[in-house]
Write a protein that holds these residues in place. Structure first.
Motif, PDB file in Angstrom:
ATOM      1  N   THR A  67      36.757  49.232  54.928  1.00 54.21           N
ATOM      2  CA  THR A  67      35.952  50.256  54.258  1.00 54.21           C
ATOM      3  C   THR A  67      36.373  51.685  54.600  1.00 54.21           C
ATOM      4  N   ALA A  68      37.381  51.846  55.464  1.00 54.01           N
ATOM      5  CA  ALA A  68      37.718  53.184  55.960  1.00 54.01           C
ATOM      6  C   ALA A  68      38.248  54.101  54.865  1.00 54.01           C
ATOM      7  N   ALA A  69      39.147  53.608  54.030  1.00 54.75           N
ATOM      8  CA  ALA A  69      39.714  54.450  52.980  1.00 54.75           C
ATOM      9  C   ALA A  69      38.637  54.877  51.990  1.00 54.75           C
ATOM     10  N   GLU A  70      37.763  53.957  51.643  1.00 52.51           N
ATOM     11  CA  GLU A  70      36.684  54.274  50.709  1.00 52.51           C
ATOM     12  C   GLU A  70      35.748  55.339  51.286  1.00 52.51           C
ATOM     13  N   ARG A  71      35.446  55.228  52.583  1.00 51.16           N
ATOM     14  CA  ARG A  71      34.573  56.212  53.222  1.00 51.16           C
ATOM     15  C   ARG A  71      35.208  57.591  53.244  1.00 51.16           C
ATOM     16  N   LEU A  72      36.487  57.655  53.595  1.00 51.30           N
ATOM     17  CA  LEU A  72      37.148  58.956  53.659  1.00 51.30           C
ATOM     18  C   LEU A  72      37.292  59.554  52.266  1.00 51.30           C
ATOM     19  N   ALA A  73      37.609  58.741  51.273  1.00 51.94           N
ATOM     20  CA  ALA A  73      37.705  59.249  49.903  1.00 51.94           C
ATOM     21  C   ALA A  73      36.381  59.852  49.460  1.00 51.94           C
ATOM     22  N   ALA A  74      35.274  59.200  49.806  1.00 54.13           N
ATOM     23  CA  ALA A  74      33.955  59.731  49.444  1.00 54.13           C
ATOM     24  C   ALA A  74      33.701  61.070  50.137  1.00 54.13           C
ATOM     25  N   GLN A  75      34.128  61.193  51.388  1.00 53.38           N
ATOM     26  CA  GLN A  75      33.958  62.450  52.109  1.00 53.38           C
ATOM     27  C   GLN A  75      34.762  63.581  51.462  1.00 53.38           C
ATOM     28  N   LEU A  76      36.000  63.283  51.106  1.00 54.34           N
ATOM     29  CA  LEU A  76      36.838  64.322  50.502  1.00 54.34           C
ATOM     30  C   LEU A  76      36.373  64.674  49.095  1.00 54.34           C
ATOM     31  N   LYS A  77      35.841  63.694  48.389  1.00 55.08           N
ATOM     32  CA  LYS A  77      35.258  63.971  47.072  1.00 55.08           C
ATOM     33  C   LYS A  77      34.083  64.930  47.214  1.00 55.08           C
ATOM     34  N   SER A  78      33.228  64.685  48.203  1.00 57.85           N
ATOM     35  CA  SER A  78      32.081  65.552  48.437  1.00 57.85           C
ATOM     36  C   SER A  78      32.508  66.935  48.924  1.00 57.85           C
ATOM     37  N   ARG A  79      33.526  66.964  49.768  1.00 57.15           N
ATOM     38  CA  ARG A  79      33.968  68.206  50.402  1.00 57.15           C
ATOM     39  C   ARG A  79      34.771  69.097  49.460  1.00 57.15           C
ATOM     40  N   HIS A  80      35.641  68.469  48.658  1.00 49.26           N
ATOM     41  CA  HIS A  80      36.589  69.243  47.851  1.00 49.26           C
ATOM     42  C   HIS A  80      36.490  68.959  46.351  1.00 49.26           C
ATOM     43  N   GLY A  81      35.802  67.928  45.969  1.00 46.92           N
ATOM     44  CA  GLY A  81      35.755  67.550  44.561  1.00 46.92           C
ATOM     45  C   GLY A  81      36.854  66.614  44.132  1.00 46.92           C
ATOM     46  N   GLY A  82      37.804  66.325  45.029  1.00 45.08           N
ATOM     47  CA  GLY A  82      38.923  65.441  44.717  1.00 45.08           C
ATOM     48  C   GLY A  82      40.119  65.770  45.577  1.00 45.08           C
ATOM     49  N   VAL A  83      41.256  65.125  45.287  1.00 53.51           N
ATOM     50  CA  VAL A  83      42.490  65.370  46.030  1.00 53.51           C
ATOM     51  C   VAL A  83      43.638  65.598  45.053  1.00 53.51           C
ATOM     52  N   ASP A  84      44.689  66.253  45.567  1.00 54.36           N
ATOM     53  CA  ASP A  84      45.840  66.591  44.734  1.00 54.36           C
ATOM     54  C   ASP A  84      47.111  65.845  45.127  1.00 54.36           C
ATOM     55  N   VAL A  85      47.248  65.519  46.402  1.00 58.62           N
ATOM     56  CA  VAL A  85      48.433  64.800  46.882  1.00 58.62           C
ATOM     57  C   VAL A  85      47.967  63.764  47.897  1.00 58.62           C
ATOM     58  N   VAL A  86      48.380  62.507  47.701  1.00 60.09           N
ATOM     59  CA  VAL A  86      48.120  61.447  48.675  1.00 60.09           C
ATOM     60  C   VAL A  86      49.433  60.720  48.930  1.00 60.09           C
ATOM     61  N   PHE A  87      49.818  60.649  50.202  1.00 64.11           N
ATOM     62  CA  PHE A  87      50.950  59.828  50.619  1.00 64.11           C
ATOM     63  C   PHE A  87      50.421  58.647  51.409  1.00 64.11           C
ATOM     64  N   GLY A  88      50.652  57.432  50.916  1.00 62.42           N
ATOM     65  CA  GLY A  88      50.335  56.219  51.657  1.00 62.42           C
ATOM     66  C   GLY A  88      51.523  55.842  52.509  1.00 62.42           C
ATOM     67  N   ASN A  89      51.453  56.159  53.809  1.00 64.48           N
ATOM     68  CA  ASN A  89      52.588  55.974  54.705  1.00 64.48           C
ATOM     69  C   ASN A  89      52.251  55.096  55.909  1.00 64.48           C
TER      70      ASN A  89
END
Length: 293
Positions: A67-89
């Protein structure tokens, strides 16, 4: 609008270089999230970042946590409205002395289920003109897999279906039955193929809408990199450093979109074909690639 970027597996090597490369090429009002599974290492990596460019913020993200990725995505959605660059490394590395049967469950949990979790969590919060890039390998094509196994990765129509196929392979490695089949012994090969397959599956669903919004979804091969882990397998003395390897990946993330790259595995700006044109694969037998008997 300020740019928001995120890199997983970013406390060392290529991931750390990607954070630094993004930060140096973005503006002070932008934010790059440096993530990893160990909070102390995340903090140390953030503290060691050179001054200038975008703000670098550390966040705990263990992609093996369901559930970690889903939780962080929700936080960034709330904080910034979304993301522009994601690197899965994020990656669990395997050495020549590792027994595939012993490590495959943890390996798949990070490298493969971690990838599909990241795609599910962050694809819905991509903003217009965003980039979602999975770091894979040139091993991630069907050229390196026996034709009898191609449909395992070329057939699934959803990420759930792909996860099921990956779990079947994982279990076969763990119980030893993979040895009697056509699977290669080097677990990197099916794992990387599955990562690229995940990108292709998601891209098939999103292609039309992403094209209209200027979004790039792709897998990328950074090429051979001079790192201690790579040196266990190959002579990497002349290979690029992580910082050098990161340059081309940052170009892909911040430069204009090439429509030909969408949903594909890209290396050096060129698409690596997914399947062999001749129908013949360059397959290494299990016995030649397994690290332990």
């Amino acid at each position: 609008m300020s740019t928001v970027a995120l890199v997983t597996g970013a406390t060392q090597g290529l991931g750390l270089a990607l954070v630094e490369g993004l930060a140096q090429r973005l503006e002070p009002e932008d934010t790059v999230y440096l993530t990893g599974r160990d909070l102390d290492r995340v903090g140390a990596a953030v503290a060691a970042m050179p001054a200038g460019g975008a703000q670098v913020r550390g966040e705990l993200l263990d992609v093996a946590d369901p559930t970690a990725a889903e939780r962080l995505a929700a936080q960034l959605k709330s904080r910034h409205g979304g993301v522009d660059v994601v690197f899965g490394n994020a990656v669990m590395r395997v050495g020549p002395d590792d027994d595939p049967r012993r490590i495959v469950r943890d390996y798949v949990e990070v490298n493969n289920f971690g990838t599909t979790r990241l795609l599910r969590a962050f694809a819905p919060i991509l903003r217009d003109n965003a980039r979602l890039i999975i770091v894979a390998s040139s091993l991630g094509t069907l050229h390196h897999l026996a034709p009898s196994l191609h449909d395992r990765f070329d057939g699934p129509g959803s990420l759930d279906d792909l996860d099921h196929q990956v779990a079947r392979w994982r279990d076969a490695v763990a119980d030893g039955s993979a040895r009697s089949g056509d699977w290669p012994g080097f677990v990197n090969i099916p794992s990387k193929i599955a990562q690229v397959a995940a990108v292709r599956i998601l891209a098939a669903d999103r292609r039309e809408s992403d094209s209209a919004r200027g979004i790039l979804l792709a897998a990328v091969c950074p090429g051979m990199i001079n790192t201690p882990t790579s040196a266990l397998w190959w002579n990497v003395s002349d290979a690029p450093t992580p910082a050098q390897a990161a340059n081309g990946l940052v170009d892909l993330a911040l430069g204009p979109v090439d429509p030909a790259h969408y949903g594909e595995l890209v290396r050096g700006g060129k698409v690596l074909p997914w399947s062999p044109a001749s129908g013949r694969a360059t397959v290494v037998p299990y016995a030649a690639t397994t690290a332990s008997s």
